[in-house]
Design a protein around this motif. Structure first.
Motif, PDB file in Angstrom:
ATOM      1  N   TYR A 211       0.819  -1.209   0.000  1.00  0.00           N
ATOM      2  CA  TYR A 211       0.000   0.000   0.000  1.00  0.00           C
ATOM      3  C   TYR A 211       0.858   1.266   0.000  1.00  0.00           C
ATOM      4  O   TYR A 211       0.620   2.194  -0.774  1.00  0.00           O
ATOM      5  N   SER A 212       1.879   1.305   0.876  1.00  0.00           N
ATOM      6  CA  SER A 212       2.720   2.501   0.941  1.00  0.00           C
ATOM      7  C   SER A 212       3.436   2.767  -0.377  1.00  0.00           C
ATOM      8  O   SER A 212       3.740   3.921  -0.699  1.00  0.00           O
ATOM      9  N   LEU A 213       3.701   1.714  -1.143  1.00  0.00           N
ATOM     10  CA  LEU A 213       4.401   1.876  -2.416  1.00  0.00           C
ATOM     11  C   LEU A 213       3.437   1.967  -3.589  1.00  0.00           C
ATOM     12  O   LEU A 213       3.840   1.835  -4.739  1.00  0.00           O
ATOM     13  N   SER A 214       2.164   2.241  -3.306  1.00  0.00           N
ATOM     14  CA  SER A 214       1.166   2.358  -4.369  1.00  0.00           C
ATOM     15  C   SER A 214       1.181   3.750  -4.982  1.00  0.00           C
ATOM     16  O   SER A 214       1.647   4.724  -4.371  1.00  0.00           O
ATOM     17  N   ALA A 215       0.650   3.864  -6.195  1.00  0.00           N
ATOM     18  CA  ALA A 215       0.565   5.161  -6.868  1.00  0.00           C
ATOM     19  C   ALA A 215      -0.299   6.127  -6.087  1.00  0.00           C
ATOM     20  O   ALA A 215      -0.025   7.339  -6.049  1.00  0.00           O
ATOM     21  N   ALA A 216      -1.348   5.613  -5.429  1.00  0.00           N
ATOM     22  CA  ALA A 216      -2.229   6.479  -4.650  1.00  0.00           C
ATOM     23  C   ALA A 216      -1.481   7.181  -3.537  1.00  0.00           C
ATOM     24  O   ALA A 216      -1.620   8.393  -3.323  1.00  0.00           O
ATOM     25  N   VAL A 217      -0.661   6.445  -2.810  1.00  0.00           N
ATOM     26  CA  VAL A 217       0.109   7.035  -1.721  1.00  0.00           C
ATOM     27  C   VAL A 217       1.133   8.023  -2.265  1.00  0.00           C
ATOM     28  O   VAL A 217       1.350   9.101  -1.695  1.00  0.00           O
ATOM     29  N   ILE A 218       1.756   7.689  -3.369  1.00  0.00           N
ATOM     30  CA  ILE A 218       2.757   8.587  -3.946  1.00  0.00           C
ATOM     31  C   ILE A 218       2.127   9.912  -4.347  1.00  0.00           C
ATOM     32  O   ILE A 218       2.687  10.991  -4.099  1.00  0.00           O
ATOM     33  N   VAL A 219       0.943   9.863  -4.947  1.00  0.00           N
ATOM     34  CA  VAL A 219       0.238  11.105  -5.293  1.00  0.00           C
ATOM     35  C   VAL A 219      -0.077  11.898  -4.038  1.00  0.00           C
ATOM     36  O   VAL A 219       0.119  13.119  -3.981  1.00  0.00           O
ATOM     37  N   HIS A 220      -0.577  11.209  -3.027  1.00  0.00           N
ATOM     38  CA  HIS A 220      -0.949  11.897  -1.789  1.00  0.00           C
ATOM     39  C   HIS A 220       0.259  12.585  -1.146  1.00  0.00           C
ATOM     40  O   HIS A 220       0.197  13.754  -0.777  1.00  0.00           O
ATOM     41  N   GLU A 221       1.348  11.848  -1.002  1.00  0.00           N
ATOM     42  CA  GLU A 221       2.522  12.433  -0.350  1.00  0.00           C
ATOM     43  C   GLU A 221       3.140  13.546  -1.189  1.00  0.00           C
ATOM     44  O   GLU A 221       3.633  14.538  -0.646  1.00  0.00           O
ATOM     45  N   ALA A 222       3.104  13.396  -2.489  1.00  0.00           N
ATOM     46  CA  ALA A 222       3.591  14.482  -3.346  1.00  0.00           C
ATOM     47  C   ALA A 222       2.705  15.719  -3.216  1.00  0.00           C
ATOM     48  O   ALA A 222       3.204  16.852  -3.218  1.00  0.00           O
ATOM     49  N   ALA A 223       1.385  15.515  -3.086  1.00  0.00           N
ATOM     50  CA  ALA A 223       0.464  16.650  -2.920  1.00  0.00           C
ATOM     51  C   ALA A 223       0.794  17.458  -1.675  1.00  0.00           C
ATOM     52  O   ALA A 223       0.607  18.688  -1.640  1.00  0.00           O
ATOM     53  N   HIS A 224       1.302  16.797  -0.654  1.00  0.00           N
ATOM     54  CA  HIS A 224       1.678  17.503   0.573  1.00  0.00           C
ATOM     55  C   HIS A 224       2.791  18.512   0.346  1.00  0.00           C
ATOM     56  O   HIS A 224       2.983  19.418   1.170  1.00  0.00           O
ATOM     57  N   HIS A 225       3.535  18.383  -0.728  1.00  0.00           N
ATOM     58  CA  HIS A 225       4.606  19.347  -0.943  1.00  0.00           C
ATOM     59  C   HIS A 225       4.063  20.738  -1.238  1.00  0.00           C
ATOM     60  O   HIS A 225       4.744  21.737  -1.000  1.00  0.00           O
ATOM     61  N   TRP A 226       2.842  20.811  -1.736  1.00  0.00           N
ATOM     62  CA  TRP A 226       2.138  22.084  -1.848  1.00  0.00           C
ATOM     63  C   TRP A 226       1.378  22.392  -0.544  1.00  0.00           C
ATOM     64  O   TRP A 226       1.400  23.527  -0.087  1.00  0.00           O
ATOM     65  N   TYR A 227       0.730  21.395   0.004  1.00  0.00           N
ATOM     66  CA  TYR A 227      -0.119  21.568   1.183  1.00  0.00           C
ATOM     67  C   TYR A 227       0.485  20.813   2.363  1.00  0.00           C
ATOM     68  O   TYR A 227       0.271  19.632   2.546  1.00  0.00           O
ATOM     69  N   GLY A 228       1.279  21.540   3.147  1.00  0.00           N
ATOM     70  CA  GLY A 228       1.923  20.972   4.311  1.00  0.00           C
ATOM     71  C   GLY A 228       3.408  21.255   4.346  1.00  0.00           C
ATOM     72  O   GLY A 228       3.976  21.517   5.401  1.00  0.00           O
ATOM     73  N   ASP A 229       4.056  21.205   3.161  1.00  0.00           N
ATOM     74  CA  ASP A 229       5.506  21.392   3.128  1.00  0.00           C
ATOM     75  C   ASP A 229       5.880  22.833   2.793  1.00  0.00           C
ATOM     76  O   ASP A 229       6.538  23.499   3.587  1.00  0.00           O
ATOM     77  N   THR A 230       5.475  23.330   1.610  1.00  0.00           N
ATOM     78  CA  THR A 230       5.804  24.736   1.331  1.00  0.00           C
ATOM     79  C   THR A 230       4.948  25.676   2.165  1.00  0.00           C
ATOM     80  O   THR A 230       5.418  26.703   2.637  1.00  0.00           O
ATOM     81  N   VAL A 231       3.673  25.349   2.377  1.00  0.00           N
ATOM     82  CA  VAL A 231       2.842  26.076   3.342  1.00  0.00           C
ATOM     83  C   VAL A 231       2.515  25.088   4.461  1.00  0.00           C
ATOM     84  O   VAL A 231       1.883  24.056   4.220  1.00  0.00           O
ATOM     85  N   THR A 232       2.941  25.412   5.657  1.00  0.00           N
ATOM     86  CA  THR A 232       2.882  24.496   6.794  1.00  0.00           C
ATOM     87  C   THR A 232       1.965  25.070   7.863  1.00  0.00           C
ATOM     88  O   THR A 232       1.970  26.283   8.092  1.00  0.00           O
ATOM     89  N   PRO A 233       1.171  24.230   8.526  1.00  0.00           N
ATOM     90  CA  PRO A 233       0.333  24.762   9.605  1.00  0.00           C
ATOM     91  C   PRO A 233       1.204  25.283  10.739  1.00  0.00           C
ATOM     92  O   PRO A 233       2.179  24.653  11.144  1.00  0.00           O
ATOM     93  N   ALA A 234       0.859  26.447  11.260  1.00  0.00           N
ATOM     94  CA  ALA A 234       1.625  27.039  12.351  1.00  0.00           C
ATOM     95  C   ALA A 234       1.310  26.397  13.688  1.00  0.00           C
ATOM     96  O   ALA A 234       2.031  26.627  14.671  1.00  0.00           O
ATOM     97  N   ASP A 235       0.256  25.601  13.727  1.00  0.00           N
ATOM     98  CA  ASP A 235      -0.192  24.979  14.973  1.00  0.00           C
ATOM     99  C   ASP A 235      -0.779  23.614  14.626  1.00  0.00           C
ATOM    100  O   ASP A 235      -1.430  23.452  13.578  1.00  0.00           O
ATOM    101  N   TRP A 236      -0.566  22.616  15.491  1.00  0.00           N
ATOM    102  CA  TRP A 236      -1.041  21.270  15.156  1.00  0.00           C
ATOM    103  C   TRP A 236      -2.560  21.151  15.147  1.00  0.00           C
ATOM    104  O   TRP A 236      -3.087  20.165  14.621  1.00  0.00           O
ATOM    105  N   SER A 237      -3.273  22.127  15.658  1.00  0.00           N
ATOM    106  CA  SER A 237      -4.734  22.096  15.530  1.00  0.00           C
ATOM    107  C   SER A 237      -5.169  22.229  14.085  1.00  0.00           C
ATOM    108  O   SER A 237      -6.305  21.896  13.731  1.00  0.00           O
TER     109      SER A 237
END
Length: 490
Positions: free
Chosen positions: A335-361
């Motif tokens: 599952y972790s090596l599936s295309a679905a996971v790769i898309v999801h984790e790559a999407a985080h580079h826009w949402y989560g990585d370059t723009v990061t939440p300032a608070d864990w809430s």
């Protein structure tokens, strides 16, 4: 992050939740329709020049969910980590240089660091300093003054150990931070915290810093980290790899692994260099890791240009996955090596990585959008409209909300549960139907483009969306993110 299945969910949900990061992308208008999002209108341009620390200056804050971790007095600007791993002894030796800005006046420097590792030397601006470590708290006895910059040097050694995770998820059972495999290889996973298990750090999301790594290990093993591999040598029977991360990252997005790796170079259609690091005795691109270029291509059509210099996948011996910045850490499971996971984790580079939440809430800002993009991709692969995919998820989302709390006010002991993924994904579909595709995809593109290498909280995000769309949406977001029950869908 990739979400692991939990015992509370049914077998059917396990397939969907097996990773916190699986990402599916679907034609924005559904199968058979041709009106997709417009071409990107802007792209991030905040990449730091060599030696420029201004890009890493942050408005730090105490975290509302985990206030005992991190301290807003420290604004970390740059970590230089020289790490030596001895697999025969499970021994880590570290030399760390932390450049930071003080945000206030204080008599001592507060950092997060685990007492499992013994510190042999500390100095501040070249002057030796005394220190004290209790639990996960390091206090260096040296006065600091607001807006002044300091250089803290530490030398330490020992066998790192993971810290307990504030989560009920099975893939968090081993804890967070530095993990050692039965073969004495290593990997790290530190969301929402845990970097303090292997270096002295301000371990909170609001503090993003630049990183350089020099990783030494007996050959033929190698060390892998975030960023670009700037040099690789083998001398005296040791491999030394140097890595440079040119864009600031929160500590939970940092990765370091030592092991017997091979790597494969790929490239996206737009020229993003991609590396796959995996076991030297296995396949060069295990599972669906060769899909990485297509994942970047698909996401760039939706979100605009990839916001960093490089992308990579690091396959390690765990059960989860994590959107570690520019070098995604993936467990060696189907599952972790599936295309679905790769898309999801790559999407985080826009949402989560370059723009990061300032608070864990506000971790929903990361996971809700990555999950929605995953839903789009999945719907496209399945040949169904995105609305149908959201209808499927709506069938179980109320149970997730009831079990772990609202997405924006979750139970701190249940970090990373399904409530922060699926409720916000449904919310984005509702917003899309409310404001229409043109404005919706403008919001998706322009937020990471305009806030590259920054942090934000819910109020800042909602205010920006209201300004961009011309809609009054405060009550809409409050209902979806803070409500104990799922709002009625349109």
């Amino acid at each position: 992050m990739t979400r692991g299945a939990t015992a509370a969910l049914s077998l059917a949900l396990c397939l969907v939740l097996a990773a916190c990061g699986g990402g599916d992308t679907d034609d924005p208008d559904g199968p058979g329709e041709t009106d997709g999002p417009a071409s990107p209108t802007s792209s991030p341009s905040n990449t730091a020049a060599a030696g420029d620390l201004a890009i890493a200056r942050n408005d730090t804050r105490a975290d509302s969910v985990y206030p005992d971790i991190g301290n807003p007095l420290v604004d970390a600007l740059h970590y230089d980590l020289r790490l030596t791993w001895d697999p025969e002894q499970d021994h880590l030796a570290g030399e760390e240089t932390l450049t930071f800005r003080a945000t206030g006046d204080a008599e001592r420097i507060p950092l997060d660091f685990n007492e499992q590792l013994a510190i042999s030397h500390v100095s501040v601006d070249g002057t030796p300093a005394t220190f004290k470590v209790e639990g996960n708290d390091l206090a260096v006895e040296h006065p600091i003054t607001a807006d002044e910059q300091y250089e803290l040097v530490l030398e330490y050694a020992g066998t790192p150990a993971t810290a307990p995770a504030p989560s009920a998820r099975r893939d968090f059972a081993q804890g967070v931070g530095w993990s050692i495999t039965p073969e004495h290889e290593t990997w790290t996973l530190q969301e929402p915290y845990g970097a303090f298990t292997w270096y002295a750090v301000n371990d909170q999301p609001s503090d993003k810093a630049l990183y350089d790594f020099t990783l030494s290990v007996p050959a033929p093993w190698s060390g892998v980290a975030n960023g670009v591999l700037t040099s690789s040598t083998t001398e005296g029977g040791r491999s030394v790899n140097s890595w440079h991360l040119a864009e600031p990252a929160s500590s939970y997005l940092v990765t370091v692994a030592f092991g017997d790796f091979q790597h494969t170079d790929l490239e996206s259609s737009s020229g993003v260099p991609i590396q796959i690091w995996t076991d030297a005795d296995g396949e060069a691109t295990p599972g669906q890791t060769a899909y990485a270029p297509e994942a970047i291509d698909w996401l760039e059509q939706i979100l605009g240009p990839y916001p960093f210099d490089s992308f990579g996948l690091l396959v390690v011996d765990n059960d989860s996955g994590m959107e570690t910045q520019t070098m995604v850490t993936l467990g060696d499971t189907p599952y972790s090596l599936s295309a679905a996971v790769i898309v999801h984790e790559a999407a985080h580079h826009w949402y989560g990585d370059t723009v990061t939440p300032a608070d864990w809430s506000d971790v929903w800002m990361n996971e809700g959008m990555a999950m929605y993009l995953q839903g789009m991709w999945e719907a496209e692969q399945e040949g169904i409209p995105i609305a149908q995919k959201m209808d499927d998820w709506a069938g179980f989302e109320p149970d997730l909300r009831a079990a772990a709390g609202p997405p924006g006010a979750y139970d701190p002991a249940q970090f990373g549960d399904g409530n922060i993924y699926y409720g916000p994904a449904l919310m984005w579909q509702e917003l899309r139907e409310r404001i229409g595709d043109e404005r919706f995809f403008e919001v998706l593109r322009e937020w990471p483009a305009g806030r590259a290498n920054d942090t934000a909280d819910r109020r800042e995000y909602v205010d920006w969306i209201e300004e961009t769309t011309g809609e009054e949406l405060s009550s809409f977001f409050d209902a979806w993110l803070l409500g104990r029950t799922t709002p009625e869908r349109g």
